[in-house]
Enzyme design. Structure first.
Site, PDB file in Angstrom:
ATOM      1  N   GLY A 161      -5.019   1.979   7.932  1.00 25.25           N
ATOM      2  CA  GLY A 161      -5.855   1.237   8.811  1.00 25.25           C
ATOM      3  C   GLY A 161      -5.850  -0.386   8.868  1.00 25.25           C
ATOM      4  O   GLY A 161      -5.834  -0.734   9.618  1.00 25.25           O
ATOM      5  N   ILE A 172      -0.608   9.570   8.271  1.00 25.30           N
ATOM      6  CA  ILE A 172      -1.177   8.644   9.194  1.00 25.30           C
ATOM      7  C   ILE A 172      -1.004   7.198   8.893  1.00 25.30           C
ATOM      8  O   ILE A 172      -0.426   6.702   7.755  1.00 25.30           O
ATOM      9  CB  ILE A 172      -2.563   8.815   9.219  1.00 25.30           C
ATOM     10  CG1 ILE A 172      -3.504   8.424   7.632  1.00 25.30           C
ATOM     11  CG2 ILE A 172      -2.987  10.254   9.448  1.00 25.30           C
ATOM     12  CD1 ILE A 172      -4.852   8.484   7.486  1.00 25.30           C
ATOM     13  N   ASP A 179       0.670  -1.228  -0.044  1.00 22.21           N
ATOM     14  CA  ASP A 179       0.069   0.075   0.109  1.00 22.21           C
ATOM     15  C   ASP A 179       0.810   1.158   0.034  1.00 22.21           C
ATOM     16  O   ASP A 179       1.190   1.606   1.066  1.00 22.21           O
ATOM     17  CB  ASP A 179      -1.016   0.013   1.182  1.00 22.21           C
ATOM     18  CG  ASP A 179      -1.902   1.148   1.318  1.00 22.21           C
ATOM     19  OD1 ASP A 179      -1.734   1.994   0.537  1.00 22.21           O
ATOM     20  OD2 ASP A 179      -2.997   0.997   1.874  1.00 22.21           O
ATOM     21  N   HIS A 235       0.452   7.984   3.659  1.00 19.52           N
ATOM     22  CA  HIS A 235       0.976   7.393   4.750  1.00 19.52           C
ATOM     23  C   HIS A 235       2.480   7.636   4.823  1.00 19.52           C
ATOM     24  O   HIS A 235       3.281   6.911   5.809  1.00 19.52           O
ATOM     25  CB  HIS A 235       0.716   5.782   4.730  1.00 19.52           C
ATOM     26  CG  HIS A 235      -0.525   5.479   4.577  1.00 19.52           C
ATOM     27  ND1 HIS A 235      -1.579   5.829   5.676  1.00 19.52           N
ATOM     28  CD2 HIS A 235      -1.350   4.992   3.630  1.00 19.52           C
ATOM     29  CE1 HIS A 235      -2.858   5.281   5.257  1.00 19.52           C
ATOM     30  NE2 HIS A 235      -2.746   4.968   4.049  1.00 19.52           N
TER      31      HIS A 235
END
Length: 289
Positions: A214, A211, A191, A196
């Site tokens: 998830g 961040i 990902d 991120h």
């Protein structure tokens, strides 16, 4: 331009053939912080050391994924406003530590919450062992399409996840290792969204810094639940469902709170303890006794 419900429902996605190695299996575990607290812990070493390597069941979320599946222009989805809302995982057979798998994806349903409220899209991905044809896992991905409501579809009937008990405190709380550089490691499992890793992109999106994925803190919770409920035996995990409710920053303290519901059945949520923010909710974990 509203999304075309009929076209979305009838979409046929090409199966994705994905070959992964033992190195990928170890790298996935490292991306969840496995071994960070104690690199000599035998329970962690089995996920990161080839001597007795086993795969974490949640690694399935990284396999057989069609890149940017919902970003295809013909789908009409405003991809920039899409959020990953929920993740489910049913485990049928343990994931091999290496091999080739086939991912088959389909759109199950889209619910219209209204022009100002967006839409909810449910997808399923089945993961098969390419050699034996065995079904390894069934994954559900729920996407919140913030910019695509008002297309005229039905608004009721969406599955409702089970809430954690509100009448008593959790039976146990387990701290999660969340390293400051964790997103930089986890992204190497596939990902590469710059949200991120790139501070400028994160700032444009309204965050003070990049961040955490998830699915990274989902995997962290899964690893903790295997240790707490499954006797640290990943083959006993049968189901892991959650709803993402708030962003997580790499490095901030996290803990998973666990409620025992019945034999082989638990509810959980993940809390960013310093902010007292629930970052995963409606968690459900089923396991073999």
């Amino acid at each position: 331009m509203p999304i075309d419900y009929a076209k979305l429902k009838s979409m046929q996605f090409e199966p994705i053939r994905h070959t992964y190695t033992r190195r990928d299996t170890m790298l996935y575990a490292l991306g969840l912080g496995v071994g960070a607290s104690d690199p000599t812990d035998a329970g962690d070493l089995k996920y990161v050391y080839e001597k007795s390597l086993v795969a974490l069941p949640t690694q399935a979320v990284t396999l057989g994924v069609a890149p940017m599946l919902l970003a295809q222009p013909e789908l009409g989805i405003n991809f920039k406003l899409l959020l990953h809302a929920e993740q489910t995982l049913q485990i049928h057979k343990p994931l091999p530590i290496e091999g080739t798998v086939i991912g088959e994806s389909s759109i199950d349903e889209i619910y219209d919450k209204g022009a100002a409220k967006g839409a909810i899209l449910y997808m399923t991905r089945k993961l098969f062992d390419a050699g034996s044809g065995d079904l390894l896992s069934t994954l559900g991905n729920v996407a919140f399409l913030r910019g695509d409501g008002g297309f005229g579809g039905k608004s009721e009937g969406a599955p409702k996840p089970r809430a954690v008990p509100a009448d008593h405190d959790a039976d146990q709380a387990v701290p999660l290792t969340n390293m400051p550089n964790q997103a930089l490691i986890y992204r190497l499992s596939g990902d590469y969204n710059p949200l991120h890793s790139d501070p400028e992109i994160a700032a444009v999106a309204g965050f003070e810094r990049p961040i955490l994925h998830g699915l990274c803190h989902y995997g962290m919770a899964g690893r903790a639940l295997i240790r707490a409920l499954c006797g640290d035996d990943p083959s006993r995990l049968l189901r892991l469902d959650t709803r993402f409710t708030s962003p997580v920053y790499p490095g901030e303290p996290l803990q998973v709170e666990i409620w025992n519901i019945a034999a082989g059945d638990a509810s959980f949520r993940v809390v960013a303890s310093e902010r007292n923010a629930i970052v995963q909710d409606f968690g459900r974990c089923e396991y073999r006794l």
